[in-house]
Design a protein around this motif. Structure first.
Motif, PDB file in Angstrom:
ATOM      1  N   GLY A 113      13.606   9.037 -14.836  1.00 38.09           N
ATOM      2  CA  GLY A 113      13.538  10.057 -14.321  1.00 38.09           C
ATOM      3  C   GLY A 113      13.307  12.358 -14.285  1.00 38.09           C
ATOM      4  O   GLY A 113      12.766  12.766 -13.606  1.00 38.09           O
ATOM      5  N   ARG A 114      14.611  11.673 -14.686  1.00 35.26           N
ATOM      6  CA  ARG A 114      15.788  13.219 -15.901  1.00 35.26           C
ATOM      7  C   ARG A 114      14.376  13.660 -16.365  1.00 35.26           C
ATOM      8  O   ARG A 114      13.940  14.923 -16.563  1.00 35.26           O
ATOM      9  N   MET A 115      13.656  12.704 -16.982  1.00 34.56           N
ATOM     10  CA  MET A 115      13.057  13.152 -18.475  1.00 34.56           C
ATOM     11  C   MET A 115      12.140  13.346 -17.982  1.00 34.56           C
ATOM     12  O   MET A 115      11.353  14.796 -18.741  1.00 34.56           O
ATOM     13  N   ALA A 152      17.251   5.590 -13.490  1.00 35.49           N
ATOM     14  CA  ALA A 152      17.194   7.612 -13.492  1.00 35.49           C
ATOM     15  C   ALA A 152      17.158   8.366 -14.505  1.00 35.49           C
ATOM     16  O   ALA A 152      16.334   9.404 -13.841  1.00 35.49           O
ATOM     17  N   GLU A 153      17.963   8.209 -15.872  1.00 31.17           N
ATOM     18  CA  GLU A 153      18.068   8.533 -16.727  1.00 31.17           C
ATOM     19  C   GLU A 153      16.148   8.767 -17.439  1.00 31.17           C
ATOM     20  O   GLU A 153      15.513  10.232 -17.178  1.00 31.17           O
ATOM     21  N   ARG A 179      10.733  14.510 -14.946  1.00 29.62           N
ATOM     22  CA  ARG A 179      10.994  15.710 -14.166  1.00 29.62           C
ATOM     23  C   ARG A 179      11.282  17.253 -15.278  1.00 29.62           C
ATOM     24  O   ARG A 179      10.626  18.234 -14.928  1.00 29.62           O
ATOM     25  N   ALA A 180      11.850  16.702 -16.322  1.00 28.79           N
ATOM     26  CA  ALA A 180      12.532  17.587 -17.220  1.00 28.79           C
ATOM     27  C   ALA A 180      10.900  18.139 -17.937  1.00 28.79           C
ATOM     28  O   ALA A 180      11.218  19.881 -18.637  1.00 28.79           O
ATOM     29  N   ALA A 217      13.387  11.706 -24.632  1.00 30.15           N
ATOM     30  CA  ALA A 217      13.370  12.980 -23.860  1.00 30.15           C
ATOM     31  C   ALA A 217      12.053  13.562 -24.657  1.00 30.15           C
ATOM     32  O   ALA A 217      11.039  14.219 -24.673  1.00 30.15           O
ATOM     33  N   ASP A 254      24.605   1.691 -15.984  1.00 32.14           N
ATOM     34  CA  ASP A 254      24.639   3.850 -16.020  1.00 32.14           C
ATOM     35  C   ASP A 254      24.174   3.600 -17.344  1.00 32.14           C
ATOM     36  O   ASP A 254      24.345   5.025 -17.541  1.00 32.14           O
TER      37      ASP A 254
END
Length: 263
Positions: free
Chosen positions: A181-183, A178-179, A185-186, A137, A163
């Motif tokens: 993508g989350r990082m 998925a992680e 966007r964050a 991140a 997962d």
């Protein structure tokens, strides 16, 4: 990193001793081998073209390459799109080799804490680096911080479909899709497109031949060195993970939003 090459991890061996040996072999065989040899492990022309097409950088664009390795992808971008790359690479031999082979500005720096001002580059990419740090991140946030609003961001990362992050081999942490993508966007980045590199993605014949020639030269000179053996073991482990579908190579093109990424 250990001062004894025989005690290096496979990852350190690849980007330290092996980097210097590849540059040495290129100098002995000729400049036409430089870009293919220096792109090995990152991707061939199809992968780099996919990213460059979506990043849509005009001539003269400043492109920051974070974790640039030997500099092959940045040289490909410079030659194709006439961008102005600046390279950051933590490993000393790789940094020296990138400067020697391609004459681009290069400095040593860790990807998770870039010694650069906010919003200082038109575009930034990081290829095959996100999966080599547990501080993922932080790395993504740094990419977003140093690129100007609206600037292009490109990432290539090895991901897992599980997962939870898959940790293997030494020095690698493969995040779930998925992680990633989350990082992204964050960090305030807006994803424009993604793609997966097929397991059997072929290289052009001239690139394949060039890489084979340089690797044969490196093996001839250094094949019995512990660092060479470690790097080859690392490569074999990575190849097995990809071949068995445990990890996949993800390409992601994004744009920086208008948020303030200062810390």
């Amino acid at each position: 990193m250990s001062d004894d090459p025989g005690q290096e991890s496979g990852l350190d061996a690849e980007f330290d001793a092996m980097a210097g040996w590849v540059a040495e072999a290129v100098r002995s065989r000729g400049d036409r081998y430089a870009v293919p040899a220096a792109c090995r492990g990152t991707g061939g022309p199809r992968v780099l073209t996919w990213l460059l097409d979506r990043m849509a950088m005009a001539p003269g664009t400043t492109l920051l390459d974070v974790g640039a390795g030997l500099g092959g992808p940045a040289a490909f971008a410079r030659d194709r799109d006439r961008v102005r790359p600046v390279l950051l690479e933590p490993e000393p031999a790789a940094a020296r080799a990138a400067g020697d082979l391609f004459g681009m500005p290069v400095a040593r720096a860790d990807a998770e804490s870039l010694p650069l001002r906010d919003k200082g580059f038109d575009a930034v990419w990081s290829l095959g680096v996100l999966c080599t740090t547990p501080h993922q991140a932080d790395l993504v946030a740094e990419l977003a911080r140093v690129v100007r609003p609206g600037g292009a961001v490109g990432v290539m990362v090895l991901v897992t479909s599980q997962d939870e992050a898959l940790v293997a081999p030494t020095g690698n942490v493969f995040p779930p899709v998925a992680e990633v993508g989350r990082m992204v966007r964050a960090a305030g980045l807006v994803v424009q497109d993604t793609a997966e590199i097929p397991v059997d993605d072929p290289l052009p014949r001239d690139w394949e031949d060039a890489q084979a020639t340089i690797l044969e030269e490196v093996e001839r000179r250094h094949g019995d060195h512990p660092a060479y053996v470690a790097a080859k073991e690392q490569e074999a482990l990575m190849g097995d993970l990809v071949a068995h579908g445990l990890v996949r190579r993800l390409l992601l093109a994004a744009r920086a939003g208008e948020v303030d990424h200062g810390r």
